[in-house]
Design an enzyme around this catalytic site. Structure first.
Site, PDB file in Angstrom:
ATOM      1  N   GLU A 138     -10.291  13.113  -7.510  1.00 47.02           N
ATOM      2  CA  GLU A 138     -10.789  12.165  -6.445  1.00 47.02           C
ATOM      3  C   GLU A 138     -11.815  12.640  -5.607  1.00 47.02           C
ATOM      4  O   GLU A 138     -12.672  11.815  -5.140  1.00 47.02           O
ATOM      5  CB  GLU A 138      -9.415  11.853  -5.814  1.00 47.02           C
ATOM      6  CG  GLU A 138      -9.715  10.734  -4.572  1.00 47.02           C
ATOM      7  CD  GLU A 138      -8.361  10.545  -3.864  1.00 47.02           C
ATOM      8  OE1 GLU A 138      -8.422   9.072  -3.586  1.00 47.02           O
ATOM      9  OE2 GLU A 138      -7.554  10.998  -3.858  1.00 47.02           O
TER      10      GLU A 138
ATOM     11  N   ASP B 206       0.980  -1.401  -0.065  1.00 44.95           N
ATOM     12  CA  ASP B 206      -0.216  -0.069  -0.004  1.00 44.95           C
ATOM     13  C   ASP B 206       0.878   1.271  -0.188  1.00 44.95           C
ATOM     14  O   ASP B 206       1.384   1.717   0.926  1.00 44.95           O
ATOM     15  CB  ASP B 206      -0.909   0.090   1.504  1.00 44.95           C
ATOM     16  CG  ASP B 206      -1.677   1.142   1.203  1.00 44.95           C
ATOM     17  OD1 ASP B 206      -2.012   1.852   0.225  1.00 44.95           O
ATOM     18  OD2 ASP B 206      -2.532   1.441   2.596  1.00 44.95           O
TER      19      ASP B 206
ATOM     20  N   ASP C   9       0.154   4.260  -0.727  1.00 43.54           N
ATOM     21  CA  ASP C   9      -0.250   5.578  -0.678  1.00 43.54           C
ATOM     22  C   ASP C   9      -1.465   5.804   0.734  1.00 43.54           C
ATOM     23  O   ASP C   9      -2.350   6.367   0.646  1.00 43.54           O
ATOM     24  CB  ASP C   9      -0.870   6.258  -1.921  1.00 43.54           C
ATOM     25  CG  ASP C   9      -2.043   5.603  -2.308  1.00 43.54           C
ATOM     26  OD1 ASP C   9      -2.286   4.419  -1.961  1.00 43.54           O
ATOM     27  OD2 ASP C   9      -2.665   5.929  -3.423  1.00 43.54           O
TER      28      ASP C   9
END
Length: 116
Positions: free
Chosen positions: A80, A33, A35
């Site tokens: 986002e 992972d 980020d």
């Protein structure tokens, strides 16, 4: 090697050892992972740096990486968090972002051994 271990057939031992290592590399799955998408960014009130932050700060990536990564961040982060877009629209853009960051990591010499 431990002196108390006796290997009667060193050639066979090395062959078996090599096949076990090959099996491990062929069959292991590593989920990383980079980020904090899967992991927590704050634990017990303390900020935990992402994998990308660690790679940048420890100089695993070439110096221009951060500049280009922030350009991508500045472009995709607002997308986002744009509530006017559908999940499908965001998903397409987030996949593009992920692919571009992955390409950037490769371009700036991130090595598989750096993250193992």
């Amino acid at each position: 090697m431990n002196e108390n271990i006796i290997i009667s057939n060193l050639k066979n031992y090395k062959k078996i050892k090599k096949s076990i290592i090959k099996w491990w590399f062929d069959n292991i799955t590593i989920i990383s992972d980079f980020d904090n998408t899967l992991t927590k960014a704050i634990i017990n009130g303390k900020f935990v740096p992402s994998m990308l932050s660690i790679l940048r700060s420890d100089k695993y990536l070439r110096e221009w990486y951060s500049e280009k990564a922030f350009e991508l961040f500045n472009y995709y982060y607002p997308i986002e968090h744009d509530n006017s877009l559908t999940i499908e629209q965001k998903s397409i853009e987030m996949e593009k972002w992920w692919e571009k960051v992955s390409d950037l990591l490769i371009e700036y010499w991130l090595n598989k051994l750096d993250i193992l």
